[in-house]
Design a protein around this motif. Structure first.
Motif, short mmCIF file in Angstrom:
data_model
loop_
_atom_site.label_atom_id
_atom_site.label_comp_id
_atom_site.label_asym_id
_atom_site.label_seq_id
_atom_site.Cartn_x
_atom_site.Cartn_y
_atom_site.Cartn_z
N ASN A 1 0.84 -1.20 0.00
CA ASN A 1 0.00 0.00 0.00
C ASN A 1 0.87 1.25 0.00
O ASN A 1 2.09 1.18 0.15
N THR A 2 0.22 2.38 -0.14
CA THR A 2 0.90 3.67 -0.27
C THR A 2 1.68 4.06 0.98
O THR A 2 2.71 4.75 0.88
N TYR A 3 1.24 3.63 2.15
CA TYR A 3 1.80 4.13 3.40
C TYR A 3 2.91 3.25 3.99
O TYR A 3 3.50 3.61 5.01
N THR A 4 3.18 2.11 3.34
CA THR A 4 4.14 1.16 3.89
C THR A 4 5.47 1.21 3.16
O THR A 4 5.52 1.16 1.93
N PHE A 5 6.55 1.30 3.93
CA PHE A 5 7.92 1.33 3.39
C PHE A 5 8.76 0.27 4.10
O PHE A 5 8.39 -0.24 5.16
N ALA B 1 11.29 12.13 6.16
CA ALA B 1 9.86 12.31 5.93
C ALA B 1 9.34 13.58 6.59
O ALA B 1 8.48 14.28 6.04
N VAL B 2 9.87 13.91 7.77
CA VAL B 2 9.42 15.10 8.49
C VAL B 2 10.06 16.36 7.92
O VAL B 2 9.40 17.37 7.68
N GLU B 3 11.37 16.30 7.68
CA GLU B 3 12.09 17.49 7.22
C GLU B 3 11.70 17.91 5.81
O GLU B 3 11.56 19.09 5.51
N LEU C 1 9.61 10.53 0.76
CA LEU C 1 10.41 9.30 0.78
C LEU C 1 10.50 8.63 -0.58
O LEU C 1 11.51 7.99 -0.89
N GLU C 2 9.47 8.75 -1.39
CA GLU C 2 9.45 8.05 -2.67
C GLU C 2 10.55 8.53 -3.59
O GLU C 2 10.67 9.73 -3.88
N ARG D 1 12.53 2.86 -3.79
CA ARG D 1 11.91 2.85 -5.11
C ARG D 1 10.50 3.43 -5.03
O ARG D 1 9.68 3.00 -4.21
N ALA D 2 10.24 4.42 -5.88
CA ALA D 2 8.98 5.15 -5.81
C ALA D 2 7.77 4.26 -6.10
O ALA D 2 6.72 4.40 -5.49
#
Length: 410
Positions: A156-160, A335-337, A351-352, A366-367
C-alpha cells in the motif's frame, strides 16, 4: 504501555542519542478511528510522535534489540544530535509485540488513537502483514523493520521498508551460481511451511532464470541427517541452497561436511547474527554466505562508522539488524524534514524515490513500490566456534539484486 524516550525509563522528548527471519537461515484488521488522517496544522515545536513496535521479548528479541539499538544511533545521526527534525522534537514510544500479530495490532491501534502519525519496527513477518493494512486504513506512515517477507513490498501507499526482503537474499545467492541457465540447484530444508516456502522462492527466482531447482526435505523431527546429506550429494547439484532453522543445525552442517557435500560444490546459506556463527563449527570455512549485513560490510563508510560508534557508545553490540533500525530513523527524519510533521501524504512523497547514503552504502527507496534497493554481500567465515568472524568476499551492487517492481496496491 511502555512509553519512554530511548535510553530512559520515562517518556520524554528525545534530545540526545536517541526482525522477520535472518536471511533465509532462520528468515484482517479494523480501522482504529480517524486519528491518522492526512491533514492537520503543524507548529514548529509540535512533537512528531513515533511508535516503535518491535519484538522486545519473544523468539526474535535479540533481533529486536539490534533494530532498536540501531534506531537510537540513527536518530542521533540524522538529527545531528538534536533529537529534532525540521524543528519538531521526535517523541518515541516503544511497544513490545513479542512476535504476536495480535499484540502488535492492539499496540498500534492504541498509538494511532493517541495521534501517532508514524509507526516503525516489526521484527516478524507475520506481524508486518497485519501492521501494513492497519497503516493504510488509518493513513499513518509505517516503516517496516527486519521482517523480510516480500509481500510487504508494494502492499500500500503508506508502507515502506527499512531492511531487505527475501527476493534480495535469493538474488544474492544466485550471483554465486553464475549464469543459472542449465544449472542444477538443490534446496536443502526441513519439510515444514518455512522449508517449503524457501523451495518455492528459489524456484520462482532462479528457476525463472533457467536453473533446474529440486529439493531435499527432511522431517523437522529428524536428528540423523546423514541420509539427507547423502541424497544431496548423489544429485550432483551445481549449487546447494540451505534453509535450516532450529537446534539440529550443528548436526546438519557436520553431516554435510562428513559426506563431502561441502567439498563437492558450492553450498550457500544466509549469514544470520553473531550468535549463530558457532553453529557451523569447522564446516563454516567451506560455506558461502549471502549476507544482509555484518559490522564492517559497508567498508567503514562514514554512515556505517556513525552507526557502529553510536551503538557501541550506548552499550550495545552492532549486528545483523542494526542497520535496519538506523535506516528507519534516517527515513523518518527525511519524511518530516522534507515532507511534513502531520501530513502523511507529504511524508510519503518525501520518501518516494529518495536516494541516500546508508550503513550499507548507497541506497534508494523505489517510488513505485517502496522497496529499499540496496547492496547485498557475499561473505565467508574465518575461524570456528566463538572465534568465528565474517569476512567480506564481494559486494553486490543494489541494482544487481533489486527485486522486481511491484506497483503499490494503493
Amino acid at each position: 504501555m511502555r512509553r519512554r524516550a530511548v535510553g530512559t525509563v520515562q517518556r520524554r522528548t528525545l534530545t540526545a542519542v536517541a526482525l522477520g527471519a535472518a536471511g533465509l537461515l532462520l528468515v484482517g484488521c479494523t480501522a482504529a478511528g480517524q486519528a491518522g488522517s492526512d491533514s492537520g496544522s503543524e507548529g514548529e515545536d509540535e512533537a512528531v510522535k513515533v511508535g516503535l513496535v518491535y519484538s522486545r521479548t519473544g523468539l526474535l528479541a535479540a533481533y529486536g534489540k539490534q533494530y532498536r539499538d540501531g534506531f537510537v544511533a540513527g536518530l542521533d545521526y540524522a538529527t545531528k544530535g538534536t533529537g529534532k527534525a525540521g524543528g519538531h522534537p521526535i517523541e518515541v514510544t516503544e511497544q513490545d509485540d513479542a512476535g504476536d500479530p495480535g499484540k502488535a495490532v492492539s499496540a498500534a491501534k492504541n498509538l494511532i488513537g493517541k495521534g501517532y502519525k508514524v509507526l516503525a519496527g516489526t521484527t516478524d513477518s507475520g506481524v508486518a502483514l497485519q501492521m501494513a493494512p492497519l497503516a493504510a486504513q488509518n493513513k499513518v506512515l509505517y516503516v517496516n523493520g527486519p521482517a523480510a517477507t516480500d509481500a510487504v513490498t508494494g502492499v500500500n501507499t503508506y508502507t515502506f521498508r527499512s531492511g531487505r526482503q527475501s527476493y534480495q537474499d535469493i538474488l544474492t545467492a544466485g550471483t554465486m551460481l553464475g549464469d543459472p541457465k542449465g544449472k542444477k540447484v538443490t534446496v536443502l530444508a526441513q519439510d515444514s511451511t518455512f522449508g517449503q516456502a524457501n523451495v518455492a522462492a528459489v524456484k520462482a527466482v532462479l528457476g525463472a532464470e533457467g536453473a533446474t531447482v529440486g529439493s531435499v526435505l527432511a522431517p523437522p523431527s529428524a536428528t540423523d541427517l546423514t541420509p539427507f546429506a547423502r541424497q544431496v550429494k548423489a544429485g550432483g547439484p551445481d549449487l546447494v541452497f540451505v534453509a535450516w532453522a532450529g537446534a539440529t543445525a550443528p548436526a546438519l552442517w557436520t553431516a554435510l561436511d562428513q559426506q563431502g557435500v561441502l567439498s563437492a560444490g558450492k553450498v550457500v546459506t544466509g549469514l544470520a547474527g553473531t550468535a549463530s556463527y558457532p553453529v557451523f563449527g569447522a564446516a563454516g570455512a567451506k560455506v558461502s554466505f549471502l549476507a544482509h549485513y555484518f559490522p564492517g560490510a559497508g567498508g567503514n563508510n562514514a554512515v556505517e562508522k556513525a552507526m557502529l560508534d553510536g551503538v557501541e557508545k550506548a552499550g550495545g553490540t552492532p549486528d545483523l539488524f542494526s542497520t535496519d533500525g538506523f535506516t528507519a530513523a534516517q527515513m523518518i527524519v527525511r519524511a518530516v524534514e522534507e515532507g511534513s510533521a502531520t501530513d502523511t501524504a507529504a511524508m510519503v512523497k518525501a520518501l518516494e524515490g529518495w536516494s541516500f547514503d546508508g550503513v550499507k552504502g548507497r541506497q534508494q527507496i523505489r517510488a513505485e513500490d517502496h522497496a529499499l534497493v540496496q547492496p547485498m554481500f557475499v561473505a565467508k567465515l574465518n575461524g570456528s566456534g566463538a572465534a568465528a568472524k565474517p569476512e567480506l568476499v564481494s559486494t553486490q551492487p543494489m541494482d544487481a539484486v533489486a527485486p522486481p517492481t511491484k506497483p503499490s496496491a494503493g
